[in-house]
Write an enzyme that holds these catalytic residues in place. Structure first.
Site, PDB file in Angstrom:
ATOM      1  N   CYS A  54       0.803  -1.231   0.000  1.00 33.85           N
ATOM      2  CA  CYS A  54       0.000   0.000   0.000  1.00 33.85           C
ATOM      3  C   CYS A  54       0.832   1.275   0.000  1.00 33.85           C
ATOM      4  O   CYS A  54       0.577   2.190  -0.786  1.00 33.85           O
ATOM      5  CB  CYS A  54      -0.972  -0.012   1.176  1.00 33.85           C
ATOM      6  SG  CYS A  54      -0.213   0.026   2.808  1.00 33.85           S
ATOM      7  N   HIS A 105      -2.735   0.913   6.814  1.00 31.03           N
ATOM      8  CA  HIS A 105      -3.051   0.914   5.382  1.00 31.03           C
ATOM      9  C   HIS A 105      -3.241   2.347   4.906  1.00 31.03           C
ATOM     10  O   HIS A 105      -3.752   3.200   5.646  1.00 31.03           O
ATOM     11  CB  HIS A 105      -4.317   0.108   5.113  1.00 31.03           C
ATOM     12  CG  HIS A 105      -4.576  -0.148   3.662  1.00 31.03           C
ATOM     13  ND1 HIS A 105      -3.833  -1.031   2.901  1.00 31.03           N
ATOM     14  CD2 HIS A 105      -5.511   0.384   2.813  1.00 31.03           C
ATOM     15  CE1 HIS A 105      -4.290  -1.046   1.659  1.00 31.03           C
ATOM     16  NE2 HIS A 105      -5.304  -0.193   1.585  1.00 31.03           N
ATOM     17  N   HIS A 117      -6.030   2.323  -3.999  1.00 32.64           N
ATOM     18  CA  HIS A 117      -5.026   1.756  -3.100  1.00 32.64           C
ATOM     19  C   HIS A 117      -4.601   0.370  -3.572  1.00 32.64           C
ATOM     20  O   HIS A 117      -5.239  -0.227  -4.449  1.00 32.64           O
ATOM     21  CB  HIS A 117      -5.605   1.654  -1.682  1.00 32.64           C
ATOM     22  CG  HIS A 117      -6.835   0.781  -1.587  1.00 32.64           C
ATOM     23  ND1 HIS A 117      -6.927  -0.310  -0.760  1.00 32.64           N
ATOM     24  CD2 HIS A 117      -8.043   0.832  -2.237  1.00 32.64           C
ATOM     25  CE1 HIS A 117      -8.111  -0.884  -0.883  1.00 32.64           C
ATOM     26  NE2 HIS A 117      -8.804  -0.200  -1.770  1.00 32.64           N
TER      27      HIS A 117
END
Length: 297
Positions: A54, A105, A117
């Site tokens: 990420c 994240h 993402h």
């Protein structure tokens, strides 16, 4: 004197050059860069298009837009300024707690409650920050590293500029020491109150300039390459050479044929690479430089 005239002429054209500034929305560019990698698989520690994690993905996209951000998720959460969820803008970094232990994240907000993402399950994808099944209840906050919604100035681009017919008349009359013998003009758009009446009358008397079929001088119009040919031949007393030119856009019936042919025979013009002379094109400063150099030899 001839060299001086055209040196001054070139200076005028160069000095009137200007710059314009273009603008572009970097938010659109950012989204384009981000979506270009849709479907790229997730790879722990990945920072390339063969696979992203990420934070590796967000860092990669930002670098494509000329913005440097740290590598890890927690480091990215510590930069920029905090942004309320209700005030999110495209380009803001959005953070989530997917591990139960704090920030774990990160993605990029792209508007309309969506973020892009690198997910562990499907790779690079678009999700909703308000997804009640998962992302909505794991949302932590957002950071604005750069205001991508603002328009950013792009390097100024020089714009080609030209001299008007009246400006050209004024320079030629002054440098060639021309004056009208009659102090009259027959041009319907030039009155005695025109600020450049005297010089226009002078170049007209000298046969350097003439009006159009409607009898107008058009003082604010630019000089075309056909008109340039006549000006050069007339101002510098170059003997006219009749004949057929090699240019595909100049027929023997063209009013400027002999003037253009005279320039060609005297090796003052070779035309364009496509075989044309460019009869109706306005003369650029670079083209004038070429004529100057050739006349100076």
């Amino acid at each position: 004197m001839k060299r001086l005239v055209f040196a001054v002429f070139a200076c005028l054209l160069i000095s009137t050059s200007a710059q314009s500034t273009a603008s572009a929305s970097t938010s659109a560019s950012l989204v384009t860069s981000a979506k270009a990698h849709m479907g790229t698989p997730y790879r722990y520690g990945g920072t390339t298009t063969s696979g992203f994690d990420c934070s590796g993905y967000t860092q990669f996209v930002f670098e494509k837009e000329g913005v440097s951000i740290p590598r890890s998720t927690d480091q990215q959460y510590s930069i920029g300024k905090a942004v309320a969820k209700s005030n999110l803008q495209t380009g803001d970094l959005v953070f989530f707690n997917t591990s139960g232990r704090g920030v774990s994240h990160v993605g990029i907000y792209i508007g309309s409650s969506k973020f892009i993402h690198a997910s562990t399950s499907r790779g690079v994808m678009v999700s909703s920050i308000n997804d009640p099944a998962y992302w909505g209840k794991r949302y932590i906050g957002a950071r604005r590293v750069k205001d991508f919604s603002a328009e950013t100035k792009i390097a100024s681009i020089p714009q080609v500029q030209y001299a008007t017919r009246a400006e050209i008349a004024e320079i030629l009359a002054k440098e060639l020491n021309l004056s009208s013998t009659t102090n009259e003009v027959t041009f319907t758009d030039i009155s005695t109150s025109h600020p450049q009446f005297d010089v226009i009358a002078a170049v007209a008397d000298a046969g350097i300039f003439s009006g159009n079929s409607a009898g107008q001088f058009n003082p604010n119009d630019y000089l075309t390459r056909s008109e340039l040919a006549k000006v050069l031949v007339g101002a510098f007393d170059i003997p006219i050479v009749s004949g057929t030119t090699p240019f595909t856009d100049v027929s023997t019936s063209n009013w400027a044929n002999d003037y253009i042919n005279t320039l060609f025979v005297n090796e003052l013009t070779a035309g364009y690479a496509d075989g044309t002379y460019g009869t109706t094109k306005n003369v650029t400063s670079n083209e004038f430089k070429l004529f100057i150099n050739r006349l100076s030899k």
